[in-house]
Structure formats: structure tokens, C-alpha cells
Write a protein that holds these residues in place. Structure first.
Motif, PDB file in Angstrom:
ATOM      1  N   THR A 405      23.045  -8.915 -12.139  1.00 24.00           N
ATOM      2  CA  THR A 405      22.268  -9.881 -11.375  1.00 24.00           C
ATOM      3  C   THR A 405      20.630  -9.550 -12.113  1.00 24.00           C
ATOM      4  N   PHE A 406      20.489  -8.644 -12.687  1.00 21.57           N
ATOM      5  CA  PHE A 406      19.222  -8.519 -13.409  1.00 21.57           C
ATOM      6  C   PHE A 406      19.160  -8.679 -14.683  1.00 21.57           C
ATOM      7  N   ARG A 407      20.140  -9.141 -15.205  1.00 21.22           N
ATOM      8  CA  ARG A 407      19.798  -9.422 -16.773  1.00 21.22           C
ATOM      9  C   ARG A 407      19.232 -10.667 -17.026  1.00 21.22           C
ATOM     10  N   ASP A 408      18.483 -10.693 -18.191  1.00 23.16           N
ATOM     11  CA  ASP A 408      17.833 -11.743 -18.632  1.00 23.16           C
ATOM     12  C   ASP A 408      18.395 -12.537 -19.868  1.00 23.16           C
ATOM     13  N   LYS A 409      18.421 -11.957 -21.056  1.00 22.07           N
ATOM     14  CA  LYS A 409      19.118 -12.451 -22.120  1.00 22.07           C
ATOM     15  C   LYS A 409      20.350 -11.637 -22.555  1.00 22.07           C
ATOM     16  N   VAL A 414      26.347  -5.801 -24.065  1.00 21.34           N
ATOM     17  CA  VAL A 414      25.104  -4.883 -23.492  1.00 21.34           C
ATOM     18  C   VAL A 414      24.972  -4.233 -22.422  1.00 21.34           C
ATOM     19  N   ILE A 415      25.420  -4.881 -21.367  1.00 16.30           N
ATOM     20  CA  ILE A 415      25.226  -4.123 -20.161  1.00 16.30           C
ATOM     21  C   ILE A 415      26.368  -3.244 -20.124  1.00 16.30           C
ATOM     22  N   ARG A 416      27.489  -3.562 -20.636  1.00 15.07           N
ATOM     23  CA  ARG A 416      28.698  -2.527 -20.532  1.00 15.07           C
ATOM     24  C   ARG A 416      28.281  -1.258 -21.250  1.00 15.07           C
ATOM     25  N   GLY A 417      27.676  -1.629 -22.705  1.00 16.73           N
ATOM     26  CA  GLY A 417      27.356  -0.503 -23.212  1.00 16.73           C
ATOM     27  C   GLY A 417      26.203   0.474 -22.740  1.00 16.73           C
ATOM     28  N   LEU A 418      25.008  -0.257 -21.797  1.00 15.94           N
ATOM     29  CA  LEU A 418      24.387   0.408 -21.132  1.00 15.94           C
ATOM     30  C   LEU A 418      24.878   1.293 -19.969  1.00 15.94           C
ATOM     31  N   LEU A 419      25.936   0.823 -19.480  1.00 18.90           N
ATOM     32  CA  LEU A 419      26.657   1.404 -18.339  1.00 18.90           C
ATOM     33  C   LEU A 419      27.285   2.660 -18.919  1.00 18.90           C
ATOM     34  N   MET A 449      16.400   0.011 -14.896  1.00 22.15           N
ATOM     35  CA  MET A 449      14.968   0.235 -15.667  1.00 22.15           C
ATOM     36  C   MET A 449      15.072   0.270 -17.351  1.00 22.15           C
ATOM     37  N   MET A 450      15.939   0.770 -17.650  1.00 25.25           N
ATOM     38  CA  MET A 450      16.183   0.833 -19.139  1.00 25.25           C
ATOM     39  C   MET A 450      16.472  -0.628 -19.557  1.00 25.25           C
ATOM     40  N   MET A 451      17.331  -1.563 -18.881  1.00 26.13           N
ATOM     41  CA  MET A 451      17.397  -3.049 -19.178  1.00 26.13           C
ATOM     42  C   MET A 451      16.244  -3.975 -19.155  1.00 26.13           C
ATOM     43  N   GLN A 452      15.295  -3.480 -18.135  1.00 25.80           N
ATOM     44  CA  GLN A 452      14.060  -4.420 -18.055  1.00 25.80           C
ATOM     45  C   GLN A 452      13.153  -4.177 -19.031  1.00 25.80           C
TER      46      GLN A 452
END
Length: 533
Positions: A405-409, A414-419, A449-452
Motif C-alpha cells: 500500500t506504500f509503494r510508488d513505482k 522489488v517489494i518481495r526482495g525488500l521483505l 522506511m527503506m522503500m520510501q
């Protein structure tokens, strides 16, 4: 002495520790370590008798054990000083029985005899000094005399926790079990607790995410890993070094064995059908003898924390001018002025309740100043880690869906990798947010915070629920961050590793010190020496 024999504990198919036998000796101070979920609190609860083991293992423990309780609301109707004295259960029950008998107008001979017995118990338990001792401990952890007669219900939650810590310390228990005792203490109170524990003569078992505290207090480390508990002499840093060396030694020996086995296998393959059958059999026996030692997989996992900034700000980050804030008659700060520049990493320190969180909330606009203003530089944007984050993570969803819900592009990969970097690999990313532990919730917030990728990071007590590996990873991530950091923390190693500036709440107001935490402490010690002269 505490003696544990053949103890096991698991939940479902998961084993925390298996067939553990270990001894804890008086005079030694043991840090109980392991990552979140390793079973530290579970093991301590088994030792104290709060929960049962999974098997018929045995535990022998001293008669008087001080345990830091976690239910801060259990004593709301009791006086603060009485709550502390309750740490000695025998003494407290004796006081209550004596009071009940003394309230009677007349007494039988048996009751008079019982009163005599009760007086002997009180004397043996040093009961006539109970309130004096309890008062000393309360003062040490930051609760002044004028509050000691008040009810527990009058205290905020963090100070209730302090009283429960005083309760565990009271009455010279033969063993002390402390689970995260520094969580709600300011730096002065942590220092007092360290000195108190240095003088403690019984058996100490302590769980803490504060590496500095463990290094200062502990004479031994009991580490939960590889489905067992291994006791190492020395403090936490010493244990890490010993553990690493032991594993490296085994790994090196296994490589040598594998090399020799390969040579023996080549001989066996060449001559198995020939005339050297006795030599072949000898080589086979040697191969069996050289079987490499099995290395169980360690349960230690370290997240990979790296903060980036998508759009760096200019040199001027924020200008604070003539800022004042008070609640009723309590002035937190008055006419405070400060300029923050790009790359500054500010640690905000001071006792609990002085206004550290209030200052952060004013910076992000959640609270208004009584006077003065805060002017942010161009393109200012920040990521905020609140001390109380329970309302930030929505219930009824998964860790993956919440972060989405906080992603932009960012795409799904990418999000799975971040998790994954934050230890939510595979099915862990689908864990329900309602079921997240404190450490998991903290890591999920940091993933956001890392994603933002904002140029400003604002963190309020981020280590409260992190294990030691995660705290080290956070320190590394904040140190390497090229942007600006505002950090409220009682973790001295984290402050030392990260801060380039110290903002200290003191009796004389807010003090801005341009330098590291170690330099700040040296300056403070120098001033104290000058004052004494």
C-alpha cells in the motif's frame, strides 16, 4: 546453583531447545542470548516455574528468586512501595498475616505464639528495613520519594515497569531473572542498574537487546542456538568471537577431512578390484573415521538494512527558532534555537518524560509549539518510526499486502526482495499483521522506511523490540545513510555508532553538542571533575 537436566521445549513441529543440561552458578551473571523467536523468554519462564517444559526434564533452583514481571497493570490498586516489597513473597505474606492478627481485640495462646513466629520471620527476612531498602531501589531507578506512597495506577506504563524491576531486585534474591530490564529506563537509570548488578552476589540471568549492557554486566553468555544452550565465559562480544572461531575451526577441519576422503576414494576406486584388498578395506575404515562433523544450521539471521535517498536535500535541512513547549506547569524546553544541516545525525537523549518524543512529534507537525517556529528546507520529506507503532500497521492483512500500500513505482519483485532482506522470505511475507511479533513489526516498519527513500529519517526508540543482530544491522544502515537522522534511543552502542551530534535534555535545558556520543561523555566527565575540584 540452578541445575537444568535434559530439558526440551518446542511448539508444534518446531524445536526451540532439545535435551538441554546446563548449570548456573552463584556469583556469575549470565546473558541469555539468541535471535527473536529462539526461545529466550520461554526458557526463562520454564526456569521460574511459570510454564512447563515439553518433557520430564528437571530443574533445581534456589528458594528465593526475583522475576521481572511483564504485567504492568497487575498492581494498580497497591501502593508503589508495597508493590516493591511484594518481591519477597514470604515477607509480604508474613506482614499481611501479622496485620490481620494485630487487628483482633483478643488473642488465644496459639495466636500469641504465632505472632512470635511471625516476628522471627520478619527479623530473618530483614523486614524492619524493608521500606528503607525498597525506597533506595525506587530512587535508583528514577522514582522520587514523594511518589512512593501513591498507588501504582497513578504511574505511566514505563514507570510501572520500573517498579516491577524494583520488585524483582528487592530482598536480595538468590537468583534474578530479568527479561529486557532496560526497555523503559533512561541512560542514568541503566547506569544505576549496571552498578547494582555488579554488586549482586546471586545468580543473574538477563535477556537484553542492549549490547553495551550485556558487555558491561555479564560474566558469561548462555546462547540459545543449534537446538541447545551453550555457555561461554566472558561478555557478549567475547561470546560472538568464541562462537565464530569454534565454527570456523570445525568448518576448516571438515574441509581437510573432505580433501583426505577424496584422496582415499580415488585409491579405493582404482584398486577395489585388484590385489590390494586389505589396503582398500583400510582406506574405507579411514574414510568412516574421517566423516565430517555435522554442522547444524544456526538460527541466527541478520536483516540487511540500507537506507537510500531518492532526492537529496540542500545544505539546510531544518531551522528551529525560539521554540517553547510546556504541558500545564511543566516546561519541556524554552526559546530553543537549532540549525540542522544535511548529513547531521542527531541523537536526542535525556531522562524519560523530559520531552524527547514531544520534540520529534513537533518536528513532523503532530504537535504545535507554544512559541517559536520550525522551518524545513526545500523538498523536505521524512520517514518516521514512532515509539508506539501499533496503530501504524493495519490489522486484517498480510505483511506483503500492507507494504504494497506504500509503494510508488516499485513492482512486486522489488517489494518481495525488500521483505526478504528484512527476514520475511517466502511464506513469511504472507504472515498476518495481527500475528506479528514486536521484532517482526519493527522490521516491517523499517522495510517501509527503506522503500520510501526519504532524505530524513526520524526514529523514536527503534531498538525496543529488535534482537542484537537487527540492532547491529540498524546501526550499520544508519551510519551509512547519506541523509539526515534524528534518533531517540537509550541504546548507547547505537548512539555511539551513529550520532555525529548530541541533543541532550538537561536540568539547564536543551544542550546541543557538536560531536560524537563518546566525545560528549568525555566532555561531561571533564566538567564533573572540574566541578569537584
Amino acid at each position: 546453583m540452578i541445575v537444568v537436566s535434559e530439558l526440551s521445549k518446542g511448539f508444534g513441529s518446531r524445536t526451540l531447545f532439545d535435551n538441554v543440561s546446563v548449570k548456573f552458578s552463584p556469583g556469575n551473571r549470565y546473558g541469555l542470548t539468541g535471535p527473536n523467536g529462539a526461545g529466550k523468554s520461554t526458557f526463562m519462564k520454564i526456569l521460574s516455574g511459570e510454564i512447563e517444559a515439553s518433557n520430564s526434564g528437571t530443574i533445581s533452583r534456589p528458594r528465593r528468586v526475583g522475576v521481572l514481571k511483564q504485567n504492568q497493570f497487575a498492581y494498580d490498586n497497591e501502593r508503589i512501595i508495597d508493590t516493591v516489597v511484594m518481591g519477597n513473597e514470604l515477607l509480604w505474606s508474613t506482614f499481611k498475616e501479622k496485620d490481620r492478627l494485630c487487628e483482633q481485640a483478643e488473642h488465644t495462646e496459639a495466636e500469641m505464639h504465632r505472632l512470635g513466629e511471625l516476628e522471627s520471620i520478619i527479623a530473618d527476612e530483614n523486614g524492619y528495613m524493608a521500606e528503607f531498602e525498597a525506597g533506595e531501589i525506587l530512587r535508583g531507578i528514577g522514582i522520587p520519594d514523594e511518589h512512593h506512597e501513591n498507588l501504582m495506577s497513578t504511574l505511566p506504563i514505563d514507570f510501572k515497569f520500573r517498579v516491577l524491576l524494583a520488585q524483582a531486585l528487592f530482598g536480595e534474591p538468590q537468583a534474578l531473572f530479568l527479561d529486557e530490564p532496560t526497555n523503559h529506563l533512561d541512560l542514568d537509570s541503566i547506569h544505576w542498574l549496571e552498578e547494582f548488578l555488579h554488586e549482586y552476589k546471586g545468580i543473574l540471568l538477563v535477556i537484553s537487546h542492549d549490547r553495551h549492557f550485556l558487555n558491561s554486566v555479564c560474566t558469561h553468555i548462555a546462547d540459545i542456538d543449534y537446538d541447545t544452550i551453550i555457555v561461554y565465559p566472558g561478555n557478549y562480544d567475547s561470546m560472538v568471537e568464541q562462537k565464530m572461531q569454534a565454527r570456523q575451526t570445525v568448518e576448516a577441519a571438515n574441509k581437510d577431512k573432505e580433501k583426505k576422503i577424496a584422496q582415499l576414494q580415488e585409491f579405493v576406486a582404482r584398486f577395489a578390484a585388484g590385489q590390494r584388498s586389505s589396503q582398500v578395506q583400510s582406506r574405507k575404515k579411514e574414510m568412516i573415521r574421517l566423516t565430517p562433523q555435522e554442522l547444524k544450521r544456526s538460527n541466527i539471521q541478520r536483516p540487511f538494512i540500507r537506507f537510500e535517498q531518492e532526492r537529496p536535500m540542500g545544505r539546510e535541512i531544518v531551522r528551529i527558532k525560539q521554540l517553547s513547549k510546556a504541558f500545564d506547569d511543566k516546561v519541556l524546553f524554552k526559546d530553543f534555537t537549532l540549525d540542522i544541516h544535511r548529513g547531521d545525525k542527531i541523537a536526542i537523549i535525556g531522562s524519560n518524560g523530559v520531552g524527547k518524543t514531544t520534540l520529534l512529534r513537533m518536528l513532523i507537525g503532530e504537535l504545535q509549539a507554544d512559541k517559536g517556529n520550525i522551518h524545513w528546507g526545500d523538498r523536505a520529506s521524512w520517514s518516521y518510526y514512532p515509539q508506539d507503532y501499533h496503530h501504524d500497521i493495519s490489522p486484517g492483512t498480510t505483511a506483503l499486502d500492507w507494504l504494497m500500500t506504500f509503494r510508488d513505482k516499485e513492482d512486486d519483485a522489488v517489494i518481495r526482495g525488500l521483505l526478504g532482506r528484512m527476514l520475511f522470505s517466502g511464506e513469511e511475507s504472507l504472515k498476518e499483521t495481527d500475528a506479528l511479533s514486536g521484532g517482526e513489526s519493527a522490521r516491517l516498519l523499517m522495510a517501509r522506511m527503506m522503500m520510501q527513500k526519504n532524505p530524513i529519517l526520524i526514529l523514536d526508540e527503534p531498538t525496543n523490540h529488535l534482537d542484537l543482530e537487527a540492532v547491529s544491522a540498524l546501526a550499520e544502515g544508519l551510519s551509512q545513510f547519506p541523509g539526515t537522522v534524528f534518533l531517540v534511543s537509550h541504546d548507547r552502542d547505537l548512539i555511539s555508532d551513529v550520532a555525529t551530534r548530541i541533543l541532550s535534555f538537561t536540568d539547564k535545558g536543551l544542550v546541543d553538542f557538536a560531536g560524537t556520543y563518546d566525545e560528549y561523555l568525555q566532555m561531561h566527565k571533564f566538567k564533573e571533575l572540574v566541578k569537584k575540584k
